[in-house]
Design a protein around this motif. Structure first.
Motif, PDB file in Angstrom:
ATOM      1  N   THR A  36      37.358  45.928  35.126  1.00  0.00           N
ATOM      2  CA  THR A  36      38.944  45.325  35.278  1.00  0.00           C
ATOM      3  C   THR A  36      39.169  45.172  33.453  1.00  0.00           C
ATOM      4  O   THR A  36      38.469  45.319  32.665  1.00  0.00           O
ATOM      5  CB  THR A  36      38.133  43.440  35.690  1.00  0.00           C
ATOM      6  N   ILE A  38      40.473  41.690  33.428  1.00  0.00           N
ATOM      7  CA  ILE A  38      40.132  40.093  33.512  1.00  0.00           C
ATOM      8  C   ILE A  38      39.519  40.105  31.978  1.00  0.00           C
ATOM      9  O   ILE A  38      38.076  40.707  32.008  1.00  0.00           O
ATOM     10  CB  ILE A  38      40.004  39.704  34.377  1.00  0.00           C
ATOM     11  N   TRP A  41      36.552  35.844  34.810  1.00  0.00           N
ATOM     12  CA  TRP A  41      36.534  35.526  35.914  1.00  0.00           C
ATOM     13  C   TRP A  41      36.987  34.275  36.444  1.00  0.00           C
ATOM     14  O   TRP A  41      37.426  33.851  37.579  1.00  0.00           O
ATOM     15  CB  TRP A  41      34.727  36.088  36.456  1.00  0.00           C
ATOM     16  N   GLU A  43      39.464  33.477  35.479  1.00  0.00           N
ATOM     17  CA  GLU A  43      40.853  33.586  36.004  1.00  0.00           C
ATOM     18  C   GLU A  43      41.495  33.062  37.713  1.00  0.00           C
ATOM     19  O   GLU A  43      42.322  33.344  37.452  1.00  0.00           O
ATOM     20  CB  GLU A  43      41.781  34.398  35.249  1.00  0.00           C
ATOM     21  N   ARG A 142      45.387  34.359  40.887  1.00  0.00           N
ATOM     22  CA  ARG A 142      45.306  34.257  39.609  1.00  0.00           C
ATOM     23  C   ARG A 142      46.808  33.876  38.770  1.00  0.00           C
ATOM     24  O   ARG A 142      47.982  34.112  39.252  1.00  0.00           O
ATOM     25  CB  ARG A 142      45.129  35.539  38.936  1.00  0.00           C
ATOM     26  N   GLN A 158      47.308  42.311  40.930  1.00  0.00           N
ATOM     27  CA  GLN A 158      48.342  41.398  40.750  1.00  0.00           C
ATOM     28  C   GLN A 158      49.783  41.654  41.373  1.00  0.00           C
ATOM     29  O   GLN A 158      50.791  42.259  40.105  1.00  0.00           O
ATOM     30  CB  GLN A 158      48.992  40.915  39.244  1.00  0.00           C
ATOM     31  N   ILE A 165      43.593  45.184  38.558  1.00  0.00           N
ATOM     32  CA  ILE A 165      43.469  44.029  37.575  1.00  0.00           C
ATOM     33  C   ILE A 165      41.889  44.815  37.845  1.00  0.00           C
ATOM     34  O   ILE A 165      41.269  43.786  37.019  1.00  0.00           O
ATOM     35  CB  ILE A 165      44.118  42.974  37.558  1.00  0.00           C
TER      36      ILE A 165
END
Length: 320
Positions: A36, A38, A41, A43, A142, A158, A165
């Protein structure tokens, strides 16, 4: 359902959902959460519906423009024009309820996407590394933007930036195609022999906006990030080209702007899909086209300012 009631229902669901891959594994057994980009998490939020609770469409039926009677002249459609194929219109009255349409146009597999919470309408080429992906709606958000997933690897993508993502395709970028949103009347006038997506066979209130008055709100829905700079209202529309954003208000005042190798034009006649309860009666937000120096259509998006800032915090604001 009014936006306030919808917000209350979704916030209850969102607050109950733990932002933790361990809690998601039952629903997402094939997603590789070890891969990931990100950072946190938290988010990721639940948008309310579960995975596929908003059903994406695949290989929809079409009809000729002359045979369409349901769509109001000012209603927005996403126009896809690819050499070798009849022009196609994907009405927002359907995309509001399905968010993704997997289709093939002129031999190009496409995903026509619309995220109502960001006003983001983008068309992607579904081919990645020699493989054709099929996209669905994850039910996750997100920065208030839809998180898509591909059914082949259950990687998360996304929508606003077309980038993987979570999972196998983390960091992979989908190719955005040069499509645009315009009024049904504009599409018909230019393409009298074109095609329009037929009404899907689902029990939905097609033509109704479930986010009444959303684009007049003071704050975005399910968004905890920074607000845009320069005093720009969070839900003001901007034209995004790469990491640049032109305020639609500036463009509407000028009618046409030529700078940075692009020509952006604005023309009245298209209804907002996020204003009145009936999409056809939404206030006029105009149609925008973006072309390069050779007059070719350029991939772009007309999205809310908060979403541009969220995904391009170092982006360039084309203010004058």
């Amino acid at each position: 359902m009014r936006l306030a009631a919808l917000a209350a229902a979704v916030l209850i669901s969102a607050s109950a959902a733990t932002a933790d891959p361990g809690a998601w594994k039952t629903e997402w057994p094939d997603t590789d959460f070890t891969r990931t980009n990100i950072a946190n998490w938290s988010e990721i939020m639940s948008g309310g519906p579960p995975k596929d609770g908003i059903p994406a469409l695949s290989s929809p039926a079409f009809k000729r423009v002359a045979n369409e009677r349901r769509i109001g002249d000012r209603e927005p459609v996403i126009t896809v024009e690819i050499d070798g194929a009849d022009p196609r219109a994907y009405p927002i009255r359907y995309l509001t309820w399905h968010e993704i349409v997997n289709d093939s146009v002129g031999g190009v597999p496409v995903a026509v996407t619309f995220c109502p919470l960001c006003n983001s309408g983008i068309t992607f080429d579904r081919r990645v590394g020699g493989r054709t992906l099929t996209f669905g709606v994850s039910g996750k958000l997100r920065n208030s933007d839809m998180v898509m997933y591909d059914m082949e690897t259950e990687s998360w993508w996304q929508q606003a930036i077309g980038t993987g993502i979570v999972g196998h395709y983390t960091g992979t970028e989908l190719r955005q195609l040069p499509t645009w949103m315009e009024s049904w009347a504009e599409f018909k006038a230019r393409n009298p022999d074109g095609l329009v997506m037929a009404e899907p066979d689902y029990p939905r209130a097609y033509g109704r906006n479930p986010y009444t008055n959303y684009d007049s709100s003071q704050r975005p829905f399910l968004y905890n990030g920074e607000m845009p700079p320069h005093g720009i209202a969070p839900l003001a529309r901007v034209v995004k080209v790469g990491a640049r954003a032109w305020p639609v208000e500036r463009l509407a005042t000028a009618g046409e702007i030529s700078e940075d190798g692009l020509t952006l034009s604005w023309r009245a006649g298209q209804a907002s899909a996020l204003d009145s309860q009936s999409i056809a009666k939404g206030r006029d937000v105009g149609t925008i086209r973006v072309k390069d120096a050779q007059g070719r259509d350029v991939p772009h998006d007309v999205m809310f300012a908060f979403a541009f800032h969220a995904f391009h915090p170092d982006g360039t604001w084309m203010l004058k």
